[in-house]
Design an enzyme around this catalytic site. Structure first.
Site, mmCIF file in Angstrom:
data_model
loop_
_atom_site.group_PDB
_atom_site.id
_atom_site.type_symbol
_atom_site.label_atom_id
_atom_site.label_comp_id
_atom_site.label_asym_id
_atom_site.label_seq_id
_atom_site.Cartn_x
_atom_site.Cartn_y
_atom_site.Cartn_z
ATOM 1 N N CYS A 3 14.655 -9.271 -5.350
ATOM 2 C CA CYS A 3 13.203 -9.047 -5.357
ATOM 3 C C CYS A 3 12.504 -10.393 -5.253
ATOM 4 C CB CYS A 3 12.788 -8.322 -6.631
ATOM 5 S SG CYS A 3 11.008 -8.239 -6.840
ATOM 6 N N HIS A 45 10.135 -6.985 -13.910
ATOM 7 C CA HIS A 45 10.083 -6.139 -12.717
ATOM 8 C C HIS A 45 9.603 -4.725 -13.025
ATOM 9 C CE1 HIS A 45 11.165 -5.019 -8.589
ATOM 10 N NE2 HIS A 45 11.433 -3.838 -9.122
ATOM 11 N N ASN A 85 -1.345 -1.784 -3.885
ATOM 12 C CA ASN A 85 -0.798 -0.842 -2.913
ATOM 13 C C ASN A 85 0.447 -0.184 -3.506
ATOM 14 O OD1 ASN A 85 -2.751 -1.557 -0.991
ATOM 15 N ND2 ASN A 85 -1.527 -3.283 -0.281
ATOM 16 N N THR A 93 4.412 -3.543 0.661
ATOM 17 C CA THR A 93 5.546 -4.201 1.326
ATOM 18 C C THR A 93 6.478 -4.880 0.336
ATOM 19 O OG1 THR A 93 4.267 -6.225 1.701
ATOM 20 C CG2 THR A 93 4.229 -4.568 3.456
ATOM 21 N N HIS A 98 2.062 -5.651 -7.984
ATOM 22 C CA HIS A 98 1.186 -6.814 -7.890
ATOM 23 C C HIS A 98 -0.230 -6.350 -7.635
ATOM 24 C CE1 HIS A 98 2.924 -5.944 -3.929
ATOM 25 N NE2 HIS A 98 1.756 -6.313 -3.417
ATOM 26 N N HIS A 100 -3.744 -7.568 -5.957
ATOM 27 C CA HIS A 100 -4.417 -8.520 -5.076
ATOM 28 C C HIS A 100 -5.801 -8.780 -5.657
ATOM 29 C CE1 HIS A 100 -1.726 -7.812 -1.458
ATOM 30 N NE2 HIS A 100 -1.495 -6.693 -2.117
HETATM 31 P P1 5GP Z 1 1.625 -5.595 -0.378
HETATM 32 O O1 5GP Z 1 1.508 -5.324 1.088
HETATM 33 O O2 5GP Z 1 3.008 -5.258 -0.892
HETATM 34 O O3 5GP Z 1 0.528 -4.975 -1.205
HETATM 35 O O4 5GP Z 1 1.390 -7.142 -0.550
HETATM 36 C C1 5GP Z 1 2.400 -8.099 -0.532
HETATM 37 C C2 5GP Z 1 1.727 -9.430 -0.397
HETATM 38 O O5 5GP Z 1 2.668 -10.419 -0.737
HETATM 39 C C3 5GP Z 1 1.246 -9.748 1.024
HETATM 40 O O6 5GP Z 1 -0.156 -10.000 0.983
HETATM 41 C C4 5GP Z 1 2.051 -10.967 1.433
HETATM 42 O O7 5GP Z 1 1.323 -11.887 2.189
HETATM 43 C C5 5GP Z 1 2.484 -11.548 0.091
HETATM 44 N N1 5GP Z 1 3.754 -12.249 0.108
HETATM 45 C C6 5GP Z 1 4.922 -11.801 0.632
HETATM 46 N N2 5GP Z 1 5.895 -12.699 0.441
HETATM 47 C C7 5GP Z 1 5.335 -13.739 -0.245
HETATM 48 C C8 5GP Z 1 5.845 -14.981 -0.728
HETATM 49 O O8 5GP Z 1 7.029 -15.331 -0.594
HETATM 50 N N3 5GP Z 1 4.977 -15.799 -1.368
HETATM 51 C C9 5GP Z 1 3.665 -15.454 -1.550
HETATM 52 N N4 5GP Z 1 2.892 -16.326 -2.190
HETATM 53 N N5 5GP Z 1 3.141 -14.289 -1.104
HETATM 54 C C10 5GP Z 1 3.973 -13.451 -0.453
HETATM 55 ZN ZN ZN Z 2 10.789 -7.885 -9.039
#
Ligand code: 5GP
Ligand code: ZN
Length: 112
Positions: A3, A45, A85, A93, A98, A100
């Site tokens: 992860c 996690h 999300n 993704t 998390h 935002h």
């Molecule tokens: P999701 O689409 O799951 O809501 O958001 C995942 C977010 O994690 C995305 O905005 C993406 O840019 C960010 N992200 C993915 N991998 C990394 C990483 O290795 N480092 C950081 N700082 N952000 C990440």
């Molecule tokens: Zn995790």
């Protein structure tokens, strides 16, 4: 477990941290979609908000307790948006819960 956010929480993968305590971490999104785009995670996690329980919900509370301080340190005095999300249809993704924190611009009123 493989992860990416657990690895960021442990320091195995570097991140630009903006807030950290024993339970939670906030860091800049690697691909910001707004002038301020910070991700806030529990270090433990949890796959998504769909996995919040009576046992782990205190971590979500800790995140929301830290949000005003994080927003203030990012100078978001005029407001901001918090998004989480969930799953396939929610376009999640990274499968580690998390939030935002997005701002620095007037967000569109339409959300989808
Ligand atoms: P999701 O689409 O799951 O809501 O958001 C995942 C977010 O994690 C995305 O905005 C993406 O840019 C960010 N992200 C993915 N991998 C990394 C990483 O290795 N480092 C950081 N700082 N952000 C990440
Ligand atoms: Zn995790």
């Amino acid at each position: 477990m493989d992860c990416i956010f657990c690895k960021i929480a442990s320091g195995e993968i570097p991140s630009k941290k903006v807030y950290e305590d024993e339970n939670i971490l906030a860091f800049h999104d690697i691909n910001p979609q707004t002038p301020v785009h910070i991700l806030i995670i529990p270090k433990k996690h949890i796959s998504s908000a769909d996995e919040i329980t009576a046992e782990n919900s205190y971590l979500v509370a800790k995140i929301f307790e830290a949000i005003p301080e994080i927003a203030k340190s990012a100078s978001l005095s005029n407001g901001y948006r918090i998004i989480t999300n969930i799953g396939e249809d929610g376009a999640q993704t990274v499968k580690h819960i998390h939030f935002h924190l997005m701002g620095g611009v007037k967000m569109p009123e339409k959300m989808a």
